[in-house]
Write a protein that holds these residues in place. Structure first.
Motif, PDB file in Angstrom:
ATOM      1  N   LEU A 153       0.828  -1.219   0.000  1.00 43.82           N
ATOM      2  CA  LEU A 153       0.000   0.000   0.000  1.00 43.82           C
ATOM      3  C   LEU A 153       0.861   1.267   0.000  1.00 43.82           C
ATOM      4  O   LEU A 153       0.524   2.251  -0.661  1.00 43.82           O
ATOM      5  CB  LEU A 153      -0.929   0.005   1.215  1.00 43.82           C
ATOM      6  N   LYS A 154       1.956   1.206   0.719  1.00 39.79           N
ATOM      7  CA  LYS A 154       2.851   2.372   0.801  1.00 39.79           C
ATOM      8  C   LYS A 154       3.471   2.658  -0.566  1.00 39.79           C
ATOM      9  O   LYS A 154       3.643   3.817  -0.945  1.00 39.79           O
ATOM     10  CB  LYS A 154       3.930   2.117   1.855  1.00 39.79           C
ATOM     11  N   GLN A 155       3.805   1.586  -1.296  1.00 38.32           N
ATOM     12  CA  GLN A 155       4.394   1.770  -2.626  1.00 38.32           C
ATOM     13  C   GLN A 155       3.424   2.501  -3.561  1.00 38.32           C
ATOM     14  O   GLN A 155       3.849   3.280  -4.406  1.00 38.32           O
ATOM     15  CB  GLN A 155       4.786   0.421  -3.220  1.00 38.32           C
ATOM     16  N   LYS A 156       2.146   2.263  -3.344  1.00 34.25           N
ATOM     17  CA  LYS A 156       1.137   2.937  -4.191  1.00 34.25           C
ATOM     18  C   LYS A 156       0.844   4.347  -3.694  1.00 34.25           C
ATOM     19  O   LYS A 156       0.401   5.200  -4.437  1.00 34.25           O
ATOM     20  CB  LYS A 156      -0.158   2.113  -4.185  1.00 34.25           C
ATOM     21  N   HIS A 157       1.014   4.570  -2.392  1.00 35.04           N
ATOM     22  CA  HIS A 157       0.697   5.881  -1.792  1.00 35.04           C
ATOM     23  C   HIS A 157       1.882   6.349  -0.931  1.00 35.04           C
ATOM     24  O   HIS A 157       1.803   6.321   0.293  1.00 35.04           O
ATOM     25  CB  HIS A 157      -0.554   5.786  -0.914  1.00 35.04           C
ATOM     26  N   VAL A 158       2.945   6.757  -1.575  1.00 37.59           N
ATOM     27  CA  VAL A 158       4.166   7.126  -0.833  1.00 37.59           C
ATOM     28  C   VAL A 158       3.931   8.354   0.056  1.00 37.59           C
ATOM     29  O   VAL A 158       4.538   8.493   1.120  1.00 37.59           O
ATOM     30  CB  VAL A 158       5.325   7.400  -1.817  1.00 37.59           C
TER      31      VAL A 158
END
Lengths: 176, 169
Positions: B106-111
């Motif tokens: 999820l973090k990779q999609k929403h840095v």
């Protein structure tokens, strides 16, 4: 001859003795290394109460000094190392704690007001004042690892309503 | 004749008194600041209500929420609270490795996102919540996440380090 030597000895004309301090220096160096290892830059000092074990965490953030609430396994409360009582309420707010926290908040605000009146003489003083202002909303929570979220929620709710909405959970460091 | 005798010089002893004095002072200073129990903090804020006049960002907020039960963790996203993943326990323990993987994804999609909302069940223990917060706050191992926010390239080891507990106020 013998007699004269004895007399000299008695008069204290002996050469001063050398004390060997090598072993003392060894101890000091070991102590220094040990103390350097346990040095902490944080101003937070904690005296854990009875029946309270901290949960371990991977966090590396150093704490800072502010109002400190401790709750042990038997659900007894301490604020700044002063025993308050047991948590008996079924409601969402802990009344005894709420009263004390409100007093603490008022004390802190008064302190800052007094400091605000003084003109800071140096940059260091100014920074110290800013730090104090930042810490106005902060509360350190030391909770036993076995307590349940229901109690945590009550505690956080009470703290937030008393003017401390920034919670800092104090945990034991664990090497990763 | 004068006979010059080489005099043997006596080995000079170092004067250790000043260094000993400073070492003693240093020891007192270190004793005062020593911490024999390693303690750290995990920060969390009470949810705050903020009103904005207009919505500038067209991108939908992630609104990442973790519902923590004794036997599972449900990862929800979006304003509607859509279930993204349900992570079942391994035995009586929460599957924290799986949680870390899901949150990394999820973090990779929403840095640009840093906050996570925790919604635990009443009977979940504090020590378990601390472990969950640890998993949600930083990446495992030495890996990094790279991405762009506001046109700037960032490289971070943090996942969602702003933990907010729901239903406090």
């Amino acid at each position: 001859m013998r007699l004269s030597k004895k007399l000299k000895y008695k008069r204290g004309q002996k050469e001063p003795m050398d004390v060997d301090i090598t072993s003392l220096l060894d101890i000091l160096v070991i102590l220094l290394v040990f103390l350097l290892q346990s040095y902490s830059a944080s101003d937070l000092r904690v005296d854990l109460v009875e029946n309270l074990s901290l949960p371990s965490s991977a966090s590396q953030a150093l704490g800072s000094r502010t109002v400190l609430v401790q709750i042990n396994r038997e659900e007894k409360m301490w604020v700044d190392d002063k025993y308050i009582g047991s948590i008996t309420t079924r409601g969402e707010i802990i009344p005894e704690l709420s009263e004390i926290l409100k007093l603490k908040k008022a004390e802190k605000e008064q302190e800052i007001e007094k400091l605000n009146e003084r003109v800071p003489s140096s940059n260091v003083e100014e920074k110290a004042l800013e730090k104090r202002k930042d810490g106005l909303k902060r509360i350190n929570l030391i909770l036993d690892e076995e307590i349940q979220y229901a109690l945590m929620r009550k505690l956080m709710h009470t703290s937030a309503m008393a003017g401390f909405p920034e919670f800092k959970f104090i945990v034991r460091g664990s090497a990763k | 004749m004068k006979i010059l005798k080489k005099k043997k010089k006596k080995a000079q002893k170092l004067n250790l008194i000043p260094i000993l004095d400073s070492v003693f002072i240093f020891i007192f200073f270190l004793l005062m600041s020593a911490q024999f129990l390693e303690i750290y903090e995990i920060g969390s804020d009470a949810p705050a209500v903020k009103t904005t006049e207009s919505i500038k960002d067209k991108k939908k907020p992630l609104n990442l929420t973790l519902e923590v039960y004794r036997n599972k963790i449900t990862v929800k996203t979006g304003l509607d609270g859509e279930t993204y993943k349900t992570i079942e326990n391994i035995g009586d323990r929460h599957n924290l490795d799986q949680l870390n993987k899901v949150l990394t994804e999820l973090k990779q999609k929403h840095v640009e996102e840093n906050s996570i909302i925790l919604r635990p069940e009443s009977n979940v223990k504090y020590k378990k919540l601390v472990k969950i917060m640890d998993s949600a706050r930083s990446l495992d191992g030495n890996s990094f996440i790279e991405g762009t926010t506001n046109g700037k390239k960032i490289k971070t080891k943090k996942l969602f380090d702003q933990v907010i507990f729901e239903t406090i106020i």
